[in-house]
Enzyme design. Sequence first.
Site, mmCIF file in Angstrom:
data_model
loop_
_atom_site.group_PDB
_atom_site.id
_atom_site.type_symbol
_atom_site.label_atom_id
_atom_site.label_comp_id
_atom_site.label_asym_id
_atom_site.label_seq_id
_atom_site.Cartn_x
_atom_site.Cartn_y
_atom_site.Cartn_z
ATOM 1 N N ASP A 1 5.905 10.415 4.934
ATOM 2 C CA ASP A 1 6.094 8.977 4.722
ATOM 3 C C ASP A 1 4.718 8.373 4.435
ATOM 4 O O ASP A 1 3.930 8.132 5.349
ATOM 5 C CB ASP A 1 6.738 8.351 5.961
ATOM 6 C CG ASP A 1 6.943 6.839 5.821
ATOM 7 O OD1 ASP A 1 6.291 6.228 4.959
ATOM 8 O OD2 ASP A 1 7.744 6.271 6.594
ATOM 9 N N LYS B 1 5.058 0.212 -0.349
ATOM 10 C CA LYS B 1 4.237 -0.986 -0.180
ATOM 11 C C LYS B 1 3.328 -1.379 -1.361
ATOM 12 O O LYS B 1 3.594 -2.348 -2.033
ATOM 13 C CB LYS B 1 3.441 -0.874 1.114
ATOM 14 C CG LYS B 1 4.380 -0.977 2.350
ATOM 15 C CD LYS B 1 3.625 -1.238 3.613
ATOM 16 C CE LYS B 1 4.525 -1.751 4.712
ATOM 17 N NZ LYS B 1 5.175 -0.725 5.527
ATOM 18 N N PHE C 1 7.026 4.895 12.532
ATOM 19 C CA PHE C 1 7.815 3.803 11.940
ATOM 20 C C PHE C 1 8.286 4.222 10.557
ATOM 21 O O PHE C 1 7.488 4.621 9.718
ATOM 22 C CB PHE C 1 7.013 2.500 11.836
ATOM 23 C CG PHE C 1 7.861 1.364 11.310
ATOM 24 C CD1 PHE C 1 8.777 0.721 12.128
ATOM 25 C CD2 PHE C 1 7.797 0.987 9.974
ATOM 26 C CE1 PHE C 1 9.600 -0.290 11.636
ATOM 27 C CE2 PHE C 1 8.611 -0.025 9.471
ATOM 28 C CZ PHE C 1 9.513 -0.669 10.314
HETATM 29 C C1 LIG Z 1 6.531 -0.494 5.977
HETATM 30 C C2 LIG Z 1 6.897 0.901 6.264
HETATM 31 C C3 LIG Z 1 8.211 1.359 6.079
HETATM 32 C C4 LIG Z 1 9.359 0.448 5.705
HETATM 33 O O1 LIG Z 1 9.218 -0.129 4.451
HETATM 34 P P1 LIG Z 1 10.170 -1.375 4.058
HETATM 35 O O2 LIG Z 1 9.770 -1.681 2.649
HETATM 36 O O3 LIG Z 1 9.859 -2.491 5.017
HETATM 37 O O4 LIG Z 1 11.567 -0.923 4.160
HETATM 38 C C5 LIG Z 1 8.468 2.701 6.307
HETATM 39 N N1 LIG Z 1 7.488 3.548 6.683
HETATM 40 C C6 LIG Z 1 6.214 3.146 6.868
HETATM 41 C C7 LIG Z 1 5.173 4.140 7.265
HETATM 42 C C8 LIG Z 1 5.880 1.811 6.676
HETATM 43 O O5 LIG Z 1 4.618 1.404 6.887
#
Ligand SMILES: *Cc1c(COP(=O)(O)O)cnc(C)c1O
Length: 391
Positions: A215, A244, A128
């Site tokens: 990420d 986050k 994701f």
């Molecule tokens: C939450 C998340 C995203 C997206 O972040 P947003 O602030 O919602 O755009 C991307 N990568 C990972 C691994 C995430 O947990």
Amino acid sequence: MSQSLMATYKRLDVTFSKGEGTWLWDKAGKRYLDAISGIAVCSLGHAHPAVTSALCEQASTLVHTSNIYGIENQQQLGDALTALATMERVFFSNSGAEANEAAIKLARLHGHRNNIKDPAIIVMENSFHGRTLATLTATGNRKVQAGFEPLVQGFIRVPYGDIEAIGSLAGKSQNIAAVLVEPVQGEGGVNIPSAGYLSAIRKLCDDNNWLMMLDEIQTGMGRTGAWFAWQHEDAKPDVMTIAKALGNGVPIGACLARGEAADLFAPGSHGSTFGGNPLVCAAALAVIDTMKKEHIPARAESLGDYLANGFAAQLDAIEAVVEIRHAGCLLGIQLDRPCSELVGMALEQGLLINVTADSVIRLLPPLNMSNEEADILIEGLSKLIKESVKS
Ligand SMILES: *Cc1c(COP(=O)(O)O)cnc(C)c1O
């Protein structure tokens, strides 16, 4: 509920009006233990006094100017983050997806600099990376992509945790510029690769002149028991995205880079109106300061072990519980069946949890939660799981 909001979420029937530490209160005054922290955002708990006072102070001084001027606390935050991550430079965004967009653009620039006409990025199944067009294309989940075709070009997908699958592309595919991967897949079901996976990716990237891009939007800022998850095996990426927990609730993301990747953007090649404004940077500086003072990464590790051991003691004998996985305070309880109904059952009991990948209970509690609060979570949730799998 009013119909004025676009139907992007299937919302639970609860609205909170106050938070403090691990706890939230709804409008009727009912109290909830928050074991999801706004999906890994409020890692210091709700309304942390240090973050609150930094925000109040900054809001009463200066909220926004523009990135066409110097921003003093953005510089300070850049210095603090690059020092923490031992990276060289940072670009500030307003969200995780935008931080990944910056990383994807860096990969394309890196490819073109190396005379690759159509640079591609290796991404993983069940990943994701966000909801913008490029990041939903990078995401390994059809539900996220369906209906939004045509998708963005330049991504090659392989199974997660499978180093051979990445290695076999090295000889075959000439246009690869980067690998983009989560150190632990959060959304995808709390999938933890075997030890050595990230360092093996590091080596493949070195051997093939690919950018290693991590990420760490969910795993970063202490969540897994280190500031950043790659530090567990010293597999330092060329590019890393975080978001986050960085602002403990105010919207801020960051794309960090080192080496050649740190110099790819030039004036005019990327930007953001709000990114890294004085208000969000004040919050993020307070977050880093507090996490250092409270030894948050170490606490995340011990709390995560405490929770995992507690759940194991309660659930080991339950056949429907397949596995309890955790990387610090990113926990997944894998059941042998779909279990999304547990979210509503827990809500009724005053527990906020999440279910992802259909059958995985995902917990992302505040990293400074007490052991007493952890006990409440272990007892309450274990009881619900036992009840729900009995029938
Ligand atoms: C939450 C998340 C995203 C997206 O972040 P947003 O602030 O919602 O755009 C991307 N990568 C990972 C691994 C995430 O947990």
